[in-house]
Design a protein around this motif. Structure first.
Motif, PDB file in Angstrom:
ATOM      1  N   ARG A 108      41.318 -49.186  83.558  1.00 10.00           N
ATOM      2  CA  ARG A 108      42.119 -48.004  83.422  1.00 10.00           C
ATOM      3  C   ARG A 108      43.342 -48.093  84.147  1.00 10.00           C
ATOM      4  O   ARG A 108      43.363 -48.533  85.370  1.00 10.00           O
ATOM      5  CB  ARG A 108      41.152 -46.736  84.099  1.00 10.00           C
ATOM      6  CG  ARG A 108      41.855 -45.322  83.733  1.00 10.00           C
ATOM      7  CD  ARG A 108      40.799 -44.405  84.326  1.00 10.00           C
ATOM      8  NE  ARG A 108      40.591 -43.095  83.538  1.00 10.00           N
ATOM      9  CZ  ARG A 108      39.875 -42.290  83.530  1.00 10.00           C
ATOM     10  NH1 ARG A 108      39.173 -42.153  84.500  1.00 10.00           N
ATOM     11  NH2 ARG A 108      39.992 -41.296  82.893  1.00 10.00           N
ATOM     12  N   ALA A 109      44.438 -47.582  83.527  1.00 11.49           N
ATOM     13  CA  ALA A 109      45.589 -47.420  84.063  1.00 11.49           C
ATOM     14  C   ALA A 109      46.183 -46.207  83.528  1.00 11.49           C
ATOM     15  O   ALA A 109      46.855 -46.000  82.374  1.00 11.49           O
ATOM     16  CB  ALA A 109      46.598 -48.724  83.575  1.00 11.49           C
ATOM     17  N   ILE A 110      45.995 -45.067  84.154  1.00 11.31           N
ATOM     18  CA  ILE A 110      46.508 -43.819  83.921  1.00 11.31           C
ATOM     19  C   ILE A 110      47.893 -43.687  83.716  1.00 11.31           C
ATOM     20  O   ILE A 110      48.746 -44.194  84.250  1.00 11.31           O
ATOM     21  CB  ILE A 110      45.985 -42.329  84.893  1.00 11.31           C
ATOM     22  CG1 ILE A 110      46.014 -41.315  84.374  1.00 11.31           C
ATOM     23  CG2 ILE A 110      46.807 -42.855  86.102  1.00 11.31           C
ATOM     24  CD1 ILE A 110      44.760 -41.091  83.741  1.00 11.31           C
ATOM     25  N   PHE A 111      48.274 -42.906  82.687  1.00 10.97           N
ATOM     26  CA  PHE A 111      49.523 -42.867  82.212  1.00 10.97           C
ATOM     27  C   PHE A 111      49.893 -43.923  81.215  1.00 10.97           C
ATOM     28  O   PHE A 111      50.599 -43.792  79.935  1.00 10.97           O
ATOM     29  CB  PHE A 111      50.698 -42.500  83.077  1.00 10.97           C
ATOM     30  CG  PHE A 111      50.339 -41.120  83.653  1.00 10.97           C
ATOM     31  CD1 PHE A 111      50.584 -40.058  83.129  1.00 10.97           C
ATOM     32  CD2 PHE A 111      50.159 -41.166  85.237  1.00 10.97           C
ATOM     33  CE1 PHE A 111      50.329 -38.951  83.508  1.00 10.97           C
ATOM     34  CE2 PHE A 111      50.006 -39.935  85.837  1.00 10.97           C
ATOM     35  CZ  PHE A 111      49.911 -38.684  84.982  1.00 10.97           C
ATOM     36  N   LEU A 112      49.895 -45.265  81.616  1.00  5.58           N
ATOM     37  CA  LEU A 112      50.285 -46.595  81.014  1.00  5.58           C
ATOM     38  C   LEU A 112      49.392 -46.681  79.820  1.00  5.58           C
ATOM     39  O   LEU A 112      49.719 -46.778  78.584  1.00  5.58           O
ATOM     40  CB  LEU A 112      50.022 -47.585  81.647  1.00  5.58           C
ATOM     41  CG  LEU A 112      50.405 -48.984  81.033  1.00  5.58           C
ATOM     42  CD1 LEU A 112      51.909 -49.203  80.577  1.00  5.58           C
ATOM     43  CD2 LEU A 112      50.215 -50.178  82.026  1.00  5.58           C
ATOM     44  N   ASP A 113      48.126 -46.404  79.956  1.00  4.67           N
ATOM     45  CA  ASP A 113      47.184 -46.275  78.918  1.00  4.67           C
ATOM     46  C   ASP A 113      47.518 -45.134  77.534  1.00  4.67           C
ATOM     47  O   ASP A 113      47.534 -45.677  76.445  1.00  4.67           O
ATOM     48  CB  ASP A 113      45.768 -46.153  79.156  1.00  4.67           C
ATOM     49  CG  ASP A 113      45.104 -47.112  79.790  1.00  4.67           C
ATOM     50  OD1 ASP A 113      45.496 -48.443  79.842  1.00  4.67           O
ATOM     51  OD2 ASP A 113      44.235 -46.837  80.661  1.00  4.67           O
TER      52      ASP A 113
END
Length: 165
Positions: A108-113
């Motif tokens: 998980r990479a919030i915003f990037l994903d």
């Protein structure tokens, strides 16, 4: 009238949404990075970015453009292809960044994903003639963020994805 303009912005980005969502439907394929590592010793993109997924995304996104061309003109086929390509390249750029951050495939990479594909599709879309207002763009980002989380949870429950993000 304002709501119609916002919704029209979503229609403009529909090829990118379709392209981005169709790639994960390919279960096994040939990795775009040919399983090679970058100079840091980590995979360039990972097994999740395949030629087959790229082709599927381009095909589905461009097909949406064919439908849109009946309403907005034949130039939408090119815009949609470029949006789809931008979405897929944006997603690959996100995977590249995640690998550099030592985040594994499915991590998980919030915003990037949620936003890498929107930024990529916007860049190539604008180059090819896409015209969106800042308000439409920000609305699409908000919808993309919410839709990405929602559709990933659904894909996880349907066993299309191995993680819910």
């Amino acid at each position: 009238m304002y709501l119609i303009r916002l919704l029209l912005g979503l229609v403009y980005y529909f090829p990118a949404f379709v392209a981005n969502g169709s790639g994960p439907l390919v279960k096994n394929g040939t990795p775009i990075d040919f399983r090679k590592n970058f100079q840091d010793g980590r995979r360039i993109l990972g097994d999740g970015k395949t030629f087959e997924g790229l082709l599927m995304g381009l095909t589905y996104g461009t097909t949406v453009g064919v439908v849109l061309s009946f309403f907005f003109g034949v130039h939408w086929i090119i815009i949609s292809f470029m949006e789809a390509l931008g979405a897929m390249l944006g997603d690959m750029a996100g995977a590249f960044i995640k690998r550099r951050m030592n985040i594994p495939r499915g991590g998980r990479a919030i915003f990037l994903d949620q936003l890498d594909f929107v930024l990529g599709s916007t860049a190539l879309g604008i180059i090819s003639g896409l015209r969106v207002s800042l308000t439409q763009f920000l609305f699409v980002i908000m919808v993309a963020f919410i839709a990405h989380i929602t559709t990933n949870v659904m894909a996880y429950r349907l066993r299309i994805k191995s993680v819910p993000w």
